[in-house]
Design a protein around this motif. Structure first.
Motif, PDB file in Angstrom:
ATOM      1  N   ARG A 190     -10.184  -2.411  26.182  1.00 23.49           N
ATOM      2  CA  ARG A 190      -9.845  -3.121  27.421  1.00 23.49           C
ATOM      3  C   ARG A 190      -9.241  -2.150  28.430  1.00 23.49           C
ATOM      4  O   ARG A 190      -9.517  -2.216  29.627  1.00 23.49           O
ATOM      5  N   LEU A 191      -8.403  -1.230  27.927  1.00 22.44           N
ATOM      6  CA  LEU A 191      -7.831  -0.223  28.825  1.00 22.44           C
ATOM      7  C   LEU A 191      -8.915   0.722  29.342  1.00 22.44           C
ATOM      8  O   LEU A 191      -8.964   1.055  30.533  1.00 22.44           O
ATOM      9  N   GLU A 193     -12.090   0.099  29.588  1.00 17.82           N
ATOM     10  CA  GLU A 193     -12.992  -0.634  30.469  1.00 17.82           C
ATOM     11  C   GLU A 193     -12.451  -0.686  31.894  1.00 17.82           C
ATOM     12  O   GLU A 193     -13.206  -0.542  32.868  1.00 17.82           O
ATOM     13  N   ALA A 194     -11.148  -0.886  32.035  1.00 17.51           N
ATOM     14  CA  ALA A 194     -10.544  -0.936  33.370  1.00 17.51           C
ATOM     15  C   ALA A 194     -10.698   0.408  34.083  1.00 17.51           C
ATOM     16  O   ALA A 194     -11.069   0.467  35.263  1.00 17.51           O
ATOM     17  N   LEU A 195     -10.422   1.488  33.364  1.00 13.18           N
ATOM     18  CA  LEU A 195     -10.558   2.824  33.950  1.00 13.18           C
ATOM     19  C   LEU A 195     -12.021   3.132  34.250  1.00 13.18           C
ATOM     20  O   LEU A 195     -12.346   3.685  35.306  1.00 13.18           O
ATOM     21  N   TRP A 196     -12.915   2.777  33.330  1.00  6.34           N
ATOM     22  CA  TRP A 196     -14.343   3.050  33.492  1.00  6.34           C
ATOM     23  C   TRP A 196     -14.916   2.293  34.696  1.00  6.34           C
ATOM     24  O   TRP A 196     -15.691   2.838  35.486  1.00  6.34           O
ATOM     25  N   ARG A 197     -14.497   1.035  34.873  1.00  7.00           N
ATOM     26  CA  ARG A 197     -14.979   0.233  36.002  1.00  7.00           C
ATOM     27  C   ARG A 197     -14.603   0.890  37.336  1.00  7.00           C
ATOM     28  O   ARG A 197     -15.424   1.043  38.237  1.00  7.00           O
ATOM     29  N   GLU A 198     -13.337   1.316  37.435  1.00  6.68           N
ATOM     30  CA  GLU A 198     -12.886   1.957  38.677  1.00  6.68           C
ATOM     31  C   GLU A 198     -13.598   3.290  38.880  1.00  6.68           C
ATOM     32  O   GLU A 198     -13.950   3.658  40.013  1.00  6.68           O
ATOM     33  N   THR A 259      -7.530  -0.862  43.806  1.00  3.95           N
ATOM     34  CA  THR A 259      -8.584  -0.819  42.794  1.00  3.95           C
ATOM     35  C   THR A 259      -9.614  -1.908  43.033  1.00  3.95           C
ATOM     36  O   THR A 259      -9.406  -2.824  43.827  1.00  3.95           O
ATOM     37  N   LYS A 260     -10.723  -1.797  42.322  1.00  2.38           N
ATOM     38  CA  LYS A 260     -11.778  -2.817  42.359  1.00  2.38           C
ATOM     39  C   LYS A 260     -11.974  -3.401  40.963  1.00  2.38           C
ATOM     40  O   LYS A 260     -13.090  -3.636  40.526  1.00  2.38           O
ATOM     41  N   LEU A 261     -10.856  -3.615  40.274  1.00  2.00           N
ATOM     42  CA  LEU A 261     -10.943  -4.015  38.876  1.00  2.00           C
ATOM     43  C   LEU A 261     -11.642  -5.356  38.684  1.00  2.00           C
ATOM     44  O   LEU A 261     -12.173  -5.630  37.617  1.00  2.00           O
ATOM     45  N   THR A 262     -11.646  -6.203  39.690  1.00  3.95           N
ATOM     46  CA  THR A 262     -12.291  -7.515  39.532  1.00  3.95           C
ATOM     47  C   THR A 262     -13.735  -7.495  40.010  1.00  3.95           C
ATOM     48  O   THR A 262     -14.439  -8.492  39.882  1.00  3.95           O
TER      49      THR A 262
END
Length: 496
Positions: A190-191, A193-198, A259-262
Motif C-alpha cells: 500500500r505504501l 502503491e502510493a509512491l508508485w502512483r505519484e 499529490t495526485k494520490l486519488t
C-alpha cells in the motif's frame, strides 16, 4: 524454537526462486513444483546469485546446503513438507485452485503460506478443508536477502498458525511482522502503491525522467528509510519537540494539492513506451542478472554498515543479521570439533567477495584484519570463549597486532587461514595467523597478535578460568613442538 525441516515451493519464478534459495541456504531440503519448461534454469540462476550474495553477507558458518528436488507433480512436492510456500501468478482463481490442491495433498499439520502481494487470505482459503493453516507470507524481492515477511491471517486462520509461522522464520534469518487486520495489499505494498502512483504522474507530466526520480530516492530519503523507516525519520525531523511538533508543523500540508494520490494515471501505449525507453537508457546495457548482482552487492554493503551501528550492537536489518549470525555460530556447535593440534589450526575458509576489493580488484587492508580477527574468534570458540561466555562478562581482547602483506588476494579467490599458538599464560595469548590462497597454497599475509583475557564489566585483565586455560594451554603445548613461523617477532620496517 521450532524449525522448518522440509519445505515445498509451488512456483519457482522471481519470488518462488527467492524462497527456494532462502530455504536451501538455511540447510532445508526443498521440493519444487513448477510446470514452466525453464523452471530449473531460472531457479538455478537465482540460487547462484543468492550464493554469491551470502558469501559477501556473512562469514558465519552456513549449514550444509539443503537438497533441491524438482517434482513432477504438486502432490509429490508437498508430501512430507512442514512449510509449503505458494508463489504462483497473482490471480485469485489460480491461487485458490492451487492452494486447494495443496491443502488436499499436504500433511494435516503442514503450514501453507501464500506469497500473494495483496489478495485477502480469507478469499484464498475459501475452498480449503483445513483453512486454519493458511496464511499470507508476503516477502520482498530478493527474498534470499531482504528479511521481511508480512504474515496475514484470514478469518479461519488459527492463532497457533500465525505464531508457528513467525517462530519458524527466525532460524532462517527472516523477520515476520504480523499484520493485525487483513486488508488488500497489506502494509508494504500500500505504501509502495502510493509512491508508485505519484511517480507515474511525474513521468507522464514530464516533471522528470525515471533516472532523476530514482536519483531523488536513492540519494536522499531512501538512505534514511533503509535504517529508520518513516515514522522514526520524521520524529527526528521534529527536532527536540519530537513527533508531536512534526505533526503540528507539517500536518496541514496534507490538505495541499501536492499529490495526485486519488487520480489514476492512464497507462496508455505512449506512456508505457516512454517509461520503457527511459528505463532502457537507465540500464545502460546491463542485463537483469547483472542488475540483480549489483543490487545484491549494494544491499550487502548496507547490511554490513547497519550491523556495526548503534555502538556495535547493530541497527535495523544489520541487528537482525547480527542475531542471525549468532544462531549460525551456535548451530555450528561453537567450533568444538576436533582439530589436528600437531600443526597450525586451519580455522577459516572464505572467498574474496566484491565487497572486499578495491579499485584494483585486490582485497583491501581492513579485510585482511577482518579475516585475522575471524581466525582469532574461531580459536576462542574452540577453547570455550563463545557468545555465551562473552555475554557472561569475560572475553579476550586484542591488544597488539602486526600484519605482513606477502602476496595479493584477488576478487573471487578462495582463501583460508591458520593459527599457531606461540605462547599462553593465565592472562595472555600470543598467536600467529597465516592467510593462504587455497588453489596455490601460497601464503598471502601473516598476523601476530597478543590477546588479553579481560573482565569486561570491571574493564581490566583477569586470569582465564581453569577450564579455558586448560584448553588453550593444551594447544600451546602441542604448537610449541612446531618450528617458530617465519616472521614471528618482527616489527614494522625490520629488514629481512
Amino acid at each position: 524454537m521450532s524449525k522448518i525441516r522440509q519445505a515445498a515451493c509451488v512456483g519457482g519464478g522471481v519470488i518462488g526462486g527467492g524462497w527456494i534459495a532462502r530455504f536451501l541456504l538455511a540447510g532445508i531440503d526443498v521440493k519444487v513444483f513448477d510446470p514452466h519448461p525453464d523452471a530449473e534454469r531460472i531457479v538455478g540462476e537465482v540460487l547462484a546469485n543468492a550464493e554469491k550474495a551470502y558469501a559477501m553477507l556473512t562469514g558465519a558458518p552456513l549449514p550444509p546446503r539443503g537438497k533441491l528436488t524438482f517434482s513432477k507433480t504438486l502432490e509429490e512436492a508437498v508430501a512430507g513438507a512442514d512449510w509449503i510456500q505458494e508463489s504462483v501468478p497473482e490471480r485469485l482463481d489460480l491461487k485458490r485452485n492451487v492452494l486447494t490442491q495443496i491443502d488436499a495433498a499436504a500433511r494435516p499439520d503442514a503450514l501453507i503460506g501464500s506469497s500473494t502481494s495483496g489478495l485477502l487470505p480469507t478469499d484464498l482459503q475459501r475452498d480449503m478443508k483445513h483453512p486454519k493453516r493458511l496464511f499470507v507470507a508476503h516477502p520482498y524481492n530478493p527474498v534470499y536477502l531482504l528479511p521481511l515477511v508480512e504474515i496475514v491471517g484470514g478469518e479461519k486462520t488459527s492463532a497457533e498458525t500465525i505464531k508457528s509461522a513467525m517462530d519458524k522464520l527466525v532460524p532462517i534469518g527472516m523477520k515476520g511482522v504480523h499484520i493485525a487486520k487483513e486488508i488488500e495489499a497489506f502494509v508494504g505494498d500500500r505504501l509502495l502503491e502510493a509512491l508508485w502512483r505519484e511517480a507515474l504522474w511525474l513521468i507522464k507530466d514530464d516533471i522528470c525522467t525515471v533516472e532523476t526520480l530514482d536519483d531523488v530516492i536513492r540519494y536522499s530519503f531512501g538512505l534514511r528509510w533503509a535504517q529508520m523507516g518513516l515514522f522514526q525519520t520524521y520524529r527526528i525531523a521534529g527536532g527536540e519537540a519530537g513527533m508531536r511538533h512534526f505533526l503540528a508543523q507539517f500536518g496541514p500540508c496534507l490538505a495541499w494539492p501536492w499529490t495526485k494520490l486519488t487520480d489514476v494515471v492512464d497507462l496508455d501505449d505512449a506512456l508505457v513506451e516512454k517509461i520503457g525507453q527511459q528505463s532502457d537508457e537507465q540500464a545502460d546495457g546491463l542485463s537483469i542478472r547483472e542488475l540483480e548482482r549489483i543490487r545484491d552487492e549494494n544491499l550487502v554493503g548496507i547490511f554490513h554498515a547497519l550491523k556495526g551501528g548503534h555502538g556495535g550492537k547493530g541497527w535495523g536489518a544489520g541487528k537482525l543479521l547480527k542475531e542471525f549470525e549468532a544462531t549460525l555460530w551456535a548451530s555450528a556447535g561453537s567450533d568444538k570439533t576436533l582439530h589436528d593440534t600437531a600443526r597450525p589450526l586451519r580455522l577459516v575458509e572464505t572467498k574474496v567477495s566484491p565487497a572486499w576489493v578495491d579499485y584494483n580488484g585486490h582485497m583491501t587492508e581492513h579485510r585482511y584484519l577482518q579475516v585475522f580477527g575471524d581466525t582469532s574468534d574461531a580459536l576462542l570458540r574452540l577453547i570455550g570463549v563463545d557468545l555465551a561466555y562473552v555475554e557472561g562478562g569475560h572475553s579476550y581482547y586484542s591488544v597488539e597486532t602486526h600484519i605482513r602483506h606477502l602476496g595479493e588476494a584477488k576478487l573471487g579467490h578462495a582463501i583460508y587461514s591458520t593459527c599457531q599458538v606461540l605462547s599462553a599464560d593465565e592472562k595472555r595469548l600470543q598467536v600467529f595467523h597465516t592467510i593462504y590462497e587455497t588453489a596455490s597454497g601460497e601464503a598471502i599475509a601473516t598476523a601476530e597478535q597478543m590477546l588479553l583475557h579481560v573482565d569486561t564489566k570491571a574493564g581490566r585483565a583477569t586470569p582465564a578460568p581453569a577450564e579455558v586455560f586448560a584448553k588453550v594451554n593444551a594447544i600451546a603445548a602441542e604448537h610449541a613442538k612446531l618450528p617458530t613461523p617465519e616472521g614471528a617477532g618482527r616489527h614494522v620496517g625490520q629488514k629481512r
